[in-house]
Motif scaffolding. Structure first.
Motif, PDB file in Angstrom:
ATOM      1  N   PRO A 152      -5.145   3.782   2.166  1.00 49.46           N
ATOM      2  CA  PRO A 152      -5.272   2.388   1.748  1.00 49.46           C
ATOM      3  C   PRO A 152      -5.129   1.436   2.926  1.00 49.46           C
ATOM      4  O   PRO A 152      -4.280   1.612   3.785  1.00 49.46           O
ATOM      5  N   ASN A 153      -5.996   0.511   2.905  1.00 49.48           N
ATOM      6  CA  ASN A 153      -5.824  -0.558   3.872  1.00 49.48           C
ATOM      7  C   ASN A 153      -4.721  -1.488   3.427  1.00 49.48           C
ATOM      8  O   ASN A 153      -3.972  -2.014   4.224  1.00 49.48           O
ATOM      9  N   MET A 154      -4.673  -1.676   2.135  1.00 49.06           N
ATOM     10  CA  MET A 154      -3.756  -2.680   1.610  1.00 49.06           C
ATOM     11  C   MET A 154      -2.508  -2.055   1.026  1.00 49.06           C
ATOM     12  O   MET A 154      -1.604  -2.760   0.684  1.00 49.06           O
ATOM     13  N   GLY A 155      -2.513  -0.712   0.896  1.00 51.92           N
ATOM     14  CA  GLY A 155      -1.455  -0.090   0.113  1.00 51.92           C
ATOM     15  C   GLY A 155      -0.058  -0.378   0.601  1.00 51.92           C
ATOM     16  O   GLY A 155       0.817  -0.770  -0.146  1.00 51.92           O
TER      17      GLY A 155
END
Lengths: 224, 725
Positions: free
Chosen positions: A33-36
């Motif tokens: 994930p980029n945002m995880g």
């Protein structure tokens, strides 16, 4: 009773295997994930990859200001002070330096140790220059070991050799004149651009320290 | 079986005290199961919430930062364009008369500056309040607030990587502003100088103004370029955020599925294990104990594992097992007692059996026992000898009618099937005196010729009332028959031989009484008359004996012809009336037939019947009595009643009334005449006619003899067969 326990065991084992399979299956399909982990952080890769160039007009102003700072690095008082600082600090171990740096960062007010760097000869010269050129909100000098020599304002730390600007400007002793990006300078609480000049030994021709001048952006703006 | 487990019983009682039901019992355990089930739902819900939160965070970035950021940039651009427009319009003012327009432009420009700074501060600092205060000393903050923009923008946090860009932009904008202001000022100066007609200075000022405008344009371009760059960066960030959002969404979906499945699996496993431990195991234990109990082991007890309803059930079960144990112990004792009693009774029965077997075996009469299929179950020694068989060869064998053709079984078969063989005589119940069995007299020829009396009695189950076999008692009556035959023959011969001399004596006495031998004195006549009467009685007796002999041989001789019964009865009555009158007895005759036509009967024999009945009635009725003869019809039969009010017959002797030589005890002492053969002859005659004779009597009150004879010839038996005795 034994049959019941055995059956319970088998159920648990079967359940554990099923759980393991599911977890494996999930991780197979999961993308990184980029945002995880930090959804709050914006993706900066693309912006960071492209260097922002200053307009020539700004570069020209910066060059003029750099020329002004050259007066300081040619100041013999400052050069001698830098040499003396190098001599004094040459035997300091890295651990001692770290200790001094931690003490400097920990002190909320200006203690006697810090005061020395604000009152010494280097500081006097720097302050005189500052009065002449008030666009520089902060000027300080570090020696060849990255340790403070003198400064117009209390810096946030004592040891500068772990900063990218010192490394780049000292340039392994070769020295390099450069400027930084527009930043918000915490010390002066203004938008500023820092200009870095190596202090060269006139005999060896090698860099013996680095001078940093924080130029208020307003000084540039007013010149545009 | 073990002894009474008193400890177990008391333990069960203790268990009852210890395991008082918990507050919720099994409901609490079911609640735990529900909790486990709920875990999976909770996990799914939690996962969904977490995923939504992360999606929310991602969207917040877009909505909370990037969107306001883009908007801020767009607003800044807009302000920039307005400022640019102002700058350009400044160049258009050439006429000094239009100098007043410049003030308007200046004001317009100032507003655009405030607007630009405001949005740039929002972009740079994220907090508009702090940003304005930092960057412009607060003066624009008021303008910004006045513009009603406070709160509209909500850039939550700064974009650090864009601070440099924003800083540059601000710097270029500053250049733009400075140069624009310079251009405006110079333009104003130009116009003033033009007005003052200082043309050369005016032109210089105009040129400088133009130069300033060019610089302003340059910085405007730089500013706009930077702003567009910022928009581009923001768009990229937005796209990446959207992409990350999609990735997050996918992850959330997968996570939700995974958690759902995991949760379901885990909760299922937990439910199964928990149910197995707290519900199934105790129930299984109880079941096993019940199975053990069912097999007869009453010491089986269930473990009490909890205080809930299942635990209570286990306690109750254990109590039941203890009760069963006590009951079975008690039952055992009773069984032992009963067994002893049964053994004692069996011993008695065995002894009785041996006793009976000994009796049966030593009977002089033969005994053969059959089942309902004519299979021989038992045969005694006497029967073996009489029938010429060995028990080993016949016991268990089914005797069939065709066995009469087998020499060794002939006799046995004949007595087994008396109705199907010849030389058989069936005795009536009255004659045999046996009312609950059939009596036959059978002549057998193997191993020796002999006459056997066979009494066949059914064996009836006292419980069901059904016949499950029969027994035949066989008596060798050969000698009896020979004796009876000899007796009959003797009587016949004697009677025959006596009749002639008696007739002679009676005839001689008659001659003398008639005076054929000379006169007699009265005394002589009296003695002779007595002798004559005696001889007459002997003749009657001899005649009766001869009649009986003929009846025995079936040669009584009947002549059935159509006759008038009234005539026959009238003849007999007329003959009897003197006798009755002599004894002071009245005779009455009642014809209740309503008229009888001629019918077939033997007039002589029927007359004899009526004569004998009337003679008996008269003889056994005291003086002054009455004899009544009634005649009626009963269907196809003529019914005749002869009643008297005489001495009657003792009840105990009524059964023998029609036997040979029978005279009741109450008449023997009356010293009346009678051979005892009259009623035997009467019965024989009535039965030969196909009729029936019965008797009603009460001692001291009188006797009534009733006989019937058929009115139709076809009802008369065809042959004079040997009648029942």
């Amino acid at each position: 009773m034994n049959d019941t326990n055995n059956t319970n065991k088998y159920i648990l084992i079967a359940g554990g295997l099923a759980v393991a399979f599911f977890v494996w299956w999930w991780f197979q399909g999961t993308s990184t994930p980029n945002m995880g982990s930090d959804p709050g952080s914006a993706p900066v890769a693309k912006t960071e990859s492209k260097e922002i160039q200053l307009a020539p007009e700004v570069e020209a102003i910066l060059a003029e200001e750099t020329e002004k700072l050259k007066i300081l690095i040619a100041n013999s008082v400052i050069v001698d002070e830098v040499r003396a600082s190098n001599e004094k600090n040459k035997n300091l171990t890295q651990a001692e330096i770290q200790t001094l740096d931690k003490e400097w960062q920990a002190s909320k007010n200006i203690n006697p140790f810090i005061q020395k760097f604000l009152d010494n000869k280097t500081a006097v010269e720097l302050r005189a220059f500052q009065n002449q050129y008030p666009g520089f909100k902060e000027i300080f000098v570090a020696d060849a070991y990255g340790l403070n020599v003198g400064q117009t304002n209390k810096t946030s730390d004592y040891y500068q050799a772990d900063e990218a600007w010192w490394v780049d400007s000292f340039n392994g002793g070769v020295g390099k004149i450069m400027h930084g990006k527009i930043e918000f300078d915490q010390s002066s609480q203004t938008e500023a651009i820092s200009i870095y000049l190596p202090i060269m030994d006139t005999v060896s021709g090698k860099a013996i320290g680095v001078l940093k001048g924080v130029l208020d952006l307003r000084a540039i703006k007013s010149a545009l | 079986m073990s002894g009474p487990p008193t400890n177990a019983a008391s333990n069960s009682m203790d268990e009852t005290k210890r395991t008082r039901p918990g507050l919720f019992g099994i409901q609490l355990k079911l609640l735990v199961l529900l909790v486990f089930v709920s875990l999976s739902f909770a996990a799914v819900t939690l996962t969904s919430l977490l995923g939504l939160y992360r999606i929310g965070q991602s969207s917040d970035i877009i909505v909370g930062r990037e969107t306001p950021l883009v908007r801020s940039i767009q607003e800044a651009l807009s302000a920039m364009v307005i400022g640019q427009s102002t700058t350009e319009r400044t160049l258009d003012i050439d006429d000094p008369k239009e100098a007043n327009k410049i003030d308007g432009l200046v004001e317009e420009f100032k507003n655009s500056i405030a607007r630009f700074n405001m949005f740039m501060a929002a972009i740079t600092w994220g907090s508009e309040t702090e940003a304005f205060q930092r960057s412009s000393g607060g003066e624009n903050y008021q303008a910004w607030t006045d513009a009603g923009l406070k709160g509209v923008l909500a850039v939550r946090e700064s974009a650090p990587e864009q601070i440099e860009l924003a800083g540059q932009t601000g710097m270029y904008y500053e250049g733009f502003v400075n140069n624009t202001q310079k251009a405006i000022a110079l333009r104003k100066e130009f116009l003033n100088l033009s007005t003052e007609e200082k043309l050369e200075d005016a032109e210089k000022a105009k040129a400088l103004s133009k130069e300033a405008v060019l610089k302003a344009r340059r910085f405007a371009d730089l500013t706009i370029g930077n702003l567009r760059q910022m928009v581009e960066y923001s768009n990229v960030a937005t796209l990446e955020s959207a992409s990350a959002l999609k990735t997050t969404q996918r992850e959330v979906q997968r996570m939700t599925i995974l958690i759902s499945l995991l949760g379901l699996l885990v909760s299922t496993i937990l439910c199964i294990i928990f149910a197995r431990i707290v519900i199934i195991r105790p129930i299984t234990d109880l079941r096993d104990a019940a199975n053990t109990l069912a097999k007869g082991d009453y010491t089986a007890h269930a473990r009490v594992m909890s205080s809930d309803q299942i635990g209570q059930l286990a306690v109750s079960f254990n109590q039941m097992a203890d009760s069963l144990t006590l009951y079975s112990v008690d039952l055992e004792k009773k069984v032992v007692e009963r067994t002893r009693e049964v053994e004692a009774k069996t011993s008695e029965l065995n002894q009785a059996k041996v006793h009976i077997e000994t009796i049966i075996e030593n009977l002089t009469s033969g005994l053969v026992e059959y089942d309902s299929n004519f299979t021989i179950l038992r045969i005694n020694r006497a029967a073996e000898e009489m029938l010429g068989v060995q028990r080993d060869s016949v016991v268990g064998k089914q005797i069939k009618a065709e066995d009469t053709s087998k020499k060794e079984l002939e006799s046995l078969a004949r007595i087994s099937y008396p109705g199907l063989t010849s030389d058989v005589r069936k005795l009536s119940k009255e004659l045999s005196g046996i009312t609950n069995a059939d009596v036959h007299e059978i002549i057998v020829r193997y191993p020796f010729e002999r006459e056997l009396q066979v009494v066949t009695a059914p064996i009836i189950s006292p419980v069901t009332g059904e016949m499950h076999g029969f027994v035949k008692v066989v008596r060798d009556i050969t000698r009896e028959k020979m004796i009876s035959k000899s007796k009959s023959e003797f009587i016949s011969i004697a009677a025959h031989q006596l009749r002639t001399p008696l007739s002679g004596v009676k005839w001689t006495m008659k001659l003398i009484m008639d005076g054929d031998m000379g006169p007699l004195n009265p005394e002589q006549f009296q003695y002779l008359e007595r002798g004559y009467d005696t001889a007459q009685k002997m003749v009657v007796l001899v005649n009766d004996l001869l009649d009986v002999a003929r009846i025995d041989k079936g040669r009584f001789g009947y002549n059935f012809n159509e006759a008038n019964i009234i005539d026959a009865i009238t003849t007999v009555l007329n003959r009897s009336k003197p006798f009755a009158k002599g004894r002071g007895i009245e005779i009455e005759f009642h014809d209740n037939t309503g008229g009888v036509e001629l019918f077939h009967f033997d007039v002589e024999k029927i007359s004899l019947v009526i004569q004998n009945l009337l003679d008996n009635a008269i003889k056994y009725t005291n003086q002054g009595g009455k004899v009544v003869l009634e005649m009626g019809k009963e269907g196809d039969y003529l019914k005749v009643r002869v009643s008297d009010n005489g001495v009657g017959i003792p009840k105990a002797q009524m059964g023998r009334l029609f036997s040979k030589f029978f005279r009741a005890d109450n008449v023997i002492h009356m010293q009346t005449d009678g051979s005892g053969l009259g009623l035997f002859i009467v019965k024989s005659i009535v039965e030969r006619h196909g009729g029936n004779i019965t008797m009603e009597s009460e001692e001291g009150k009188g006797t009534t003899i009733i006989f019937t004879i058929p009115l139709k010839e076809e009802l008369i038996p065809k042959e004079e067969r040997i009648t029942d005795y």
